[in-house]
Design a protein around this motif. Structure first.
Motif, PDB file in Angstrom:
ATOM      1  N   GLN A 168       0.823  -1.062  -0.028  1.00  0.00           N
ATOM      2  CA  GLN A 168      -0.188  -0.030   0.061  1.00  0.00           C
ATOM      3  C   GLN A 168       0.836   1.098  -0.047  1.00  0.00           C
ATOM      4  O   GLN A 168       0.303   2.169  -0.626  1.00  0.00           O
ATOM      5  N   LYS A 171       1.822   1.721  -3.431  1.00  0.00           N
ATOM      6  CA  LYS A 171       0.643   2.495  -4.310  1.00  0.00           C
ATOM      7  C   LYS A 171       0.734   3.692  -3.969  1.00  0.00           C
ATOM      8  O   LYS A 171       0.338   4.570  -4.999  1.00  0.00           O
ATOM      9  N   ARG A 172       0.731   4.263  -2.811  1.00  0.00           N
ATOM     10  CA  ARG A 172       0.638   5.616  -2.612  1.00  0.00           C
ATOM     11  C   ARG A 172       1.696   6.524  -3.285  1.00  0.00           C
ATOM     12  O   ARG A 172       1.642   7.702  -3.757  1.00  0.00           O
ATOM     13  N   GLY A 175       1.363   5.154  -7.632  1.00  0.00           N
ATOM     14  CA  GLY A 175      -0.034   4.778  -8.052  1.00  0.00           C
ATOM     15  C   GLY A 175      -0.418   5.572  -9.170  1.00  0.00           C
ATOM     16  O   GLY A 175      -0.977   5.030 -10.232  1.00  0.00           O
ATOM     17  N   CYS A 176      -0.065   7.054  -9.167  1.00  0.00           N
ATOM     18  CA  CYS A 176      -0.344   7.869 -10.324  1.00  0.00           C
ATOM     19  C   CYS A 176       0.398   7.234 -11.601  1.00  0.00           C
ATOM     20  O   CYS A 176      -0.028   7.675 -12.744  1.00  0.00           O
ATOM     21  N   PRO A 179      -1.500   3.548 -12.855  1.00  0.00           N
ATOM     22  CA  PRO A 179      -2.703   3.083 -12.400  1.00  0.00           C
ATOM     23  C   PRO A 179      -3.416   1.862 -12.685  1.00  0.00           C
ATOM     24  O   PRO A 179      -4.335   1.553 -12.184  1.00  0.00           O
ATOM     25  N   ASP A 183      -3.690  -5.258  -7.376  1.00  0.00           N
ATOM     26  CA  ASP A 183      -3.118  -5.511  -6.150  1.00  0.00           C
ATOM     27  C   ASP A 183      -2.008  -6.348  -5.828  1.00  0.00           C
ATOM     28  O   ASP A 183      -1.092  -6.491  -5.063  1.00  0.00           O
ATOM     29  N   TRP A 186       1.308  -4.669  -6.962  1.00  0.00           N
ATOM     30  CA  TRP A 186       1.906  -4.027  -6.070  1.00  0.00           C
ATOM     31  C   TRP A 186       2.475  -4.811  -4.635  1.00  0.00           C
ATOM     32  O   TRP A 186       3.495  -4.558  -4.491  1.00  0.00           O
ATOM     33  N   GLN A 271       1.940   3.302 -17.763  1.00  0.00           N
ATOM     34  CA  GLN A 271       3.128   3.031 -17.067  1.00  0.00           C
ATOM     35  C   GLN A 271       3.879   4.257 -17.111  1.00  0.00           C
ATOM     36  O   GLN A 271       3.963   4.682 -18.360  1.00  0.00           O
TER      37      GLN A 271
END
Length: 297
Positions: A168, A171-172, A175-176, A179, A183, A186, A271
């Motif tokens: 997580q 991803k923070r 993530g941008c 996208p 899961d 990640w 990506q």
């Protein structure tokens, strides 16, 4: 039986114990296939290339040897007590030491970000190693926005309490830029960015790498490396570009194409920096490029 990746350890010129991942071709029919040498990004490790390595080594048409390196201070390689040695020239020397250790005189180099800069340095130094080069989202001009973002993400990070927290956190951060990652993807990334040691998760790179970027700011971008790019003139050349990249601009890509009309450009949708090189479409294009290098050799 499918070829499998195994660990290789070797010594740098200054005595550090360095690590690489090596996979032999799946069949004996690969005598004419050039080996591939994979060079990761600044804080990345050889594990980033596992999917690509297995695909190239087990390719039915042209199985080939593939090697991926952990630079000093990354992965399973020793940390360097002198942070000044975390530099492209020193890491280039380590790559050449690995190639010599494994008896690799010519190879197709796949360089992600920092790895691409090392490939450019090899070209500028006139190294005979380069039988072809894949630049993964890097070129002679580095965009300031991407450079500053990387600077802000390198260094000591809060230790996740679990693998799910590690995923997580990534991803923070990214993530941008990615996208479309699932899961599961990640979680796989987290396993490459952290490792379990002494009952805790630890980063797979030396946090002191951040100190090598301390002098960089928005007013001091990296100088362009067009002379090094032009030194690649004798090598087949491919560029993989993340459609969402903030490190490599389309203006730079166009300038690269104007100097190298034969440059093969492949853009990876959804990506950013740097493409993961683990999807079927990208791997298929890299396989085709490797075959082109075989013919040129």
């Amino acid at each position: 039986m499918s070829a499998q990746i195994h660990d290789v350890f070797f010594r740098s010129a200054d005595g550090l114990r360095l690590h690489a991942r090596d996979i032999a071709p799946a069949s004996e029919g690969a005598s004419g296939a050039l080996p591939v040498l994979c060079l990761p990004g600044l804080t990345r490790t050889s594990a980033d290339f596992d999917t690509l390595m297995l695909a190239l080594a087990n390719d039915e048409t042209a199985p080939r040897r593939v090697v991926a390196v952990d630079y000093r201070g990354r992965g399973l390689s020793d940390f360097d007590p002198d942070i000044a040695h975390y530099s492209v020239p020193v890491e280039m020397a380590d790559v050449l030491a690995l190639a010599s250790e494994l008896g690799i005189g010519r190879a197709i180099v796949v360089g992600t970000s920092r790895g691409g800069l090392i490939a450019l340095a090899l070209a500028a130094a006139g190294s005979p190693l380069l039988a072809g080069v894949v630049l993964n989202d890097v070129g002679p001009v580095i965009e300031r926005a991407g450079l500053m973002r990387i600077k802000g993400s390198v260094g000591e990070r809060p230790v996740p309490s679990s693998w799910e927290d590690a995923a997580q956190d990534l991803k923070r951060l990214f993530g941008c830029d990615f996208p479309a990652l699932t899961d599961a993807a990640w979680r796989n990334w987290a396993r490459r960015a952290w490792r379990e040691q002494d009952g805790m998760l630890r980063q797979t790179y030396d946090p002191a790498l951040a100190q090598t970027l301390a002098a960089l700011n928005a007013d001091t971008p990296l100088p362009p490396a067009w002379d090094a790019f032009d030194a690649l003139a004798a090598s087949p050349l491919m560029l993989v570009h993340g459609a969402l990249s903030d490190l490599l601009s389309r203006d730079t890509i166009e300038a690269m194409q104007s100097r190298r009309p034969d440059l093969e450009v492949f853009e990876v949708a959804d990506q950013g920096h740097a493409p993961l090189l683990d999807d079927e479409a990208t791997i298929t294009r890299i396989k085709a490029f490797c075959a082109r290098c075989d013919r040129a050799a």
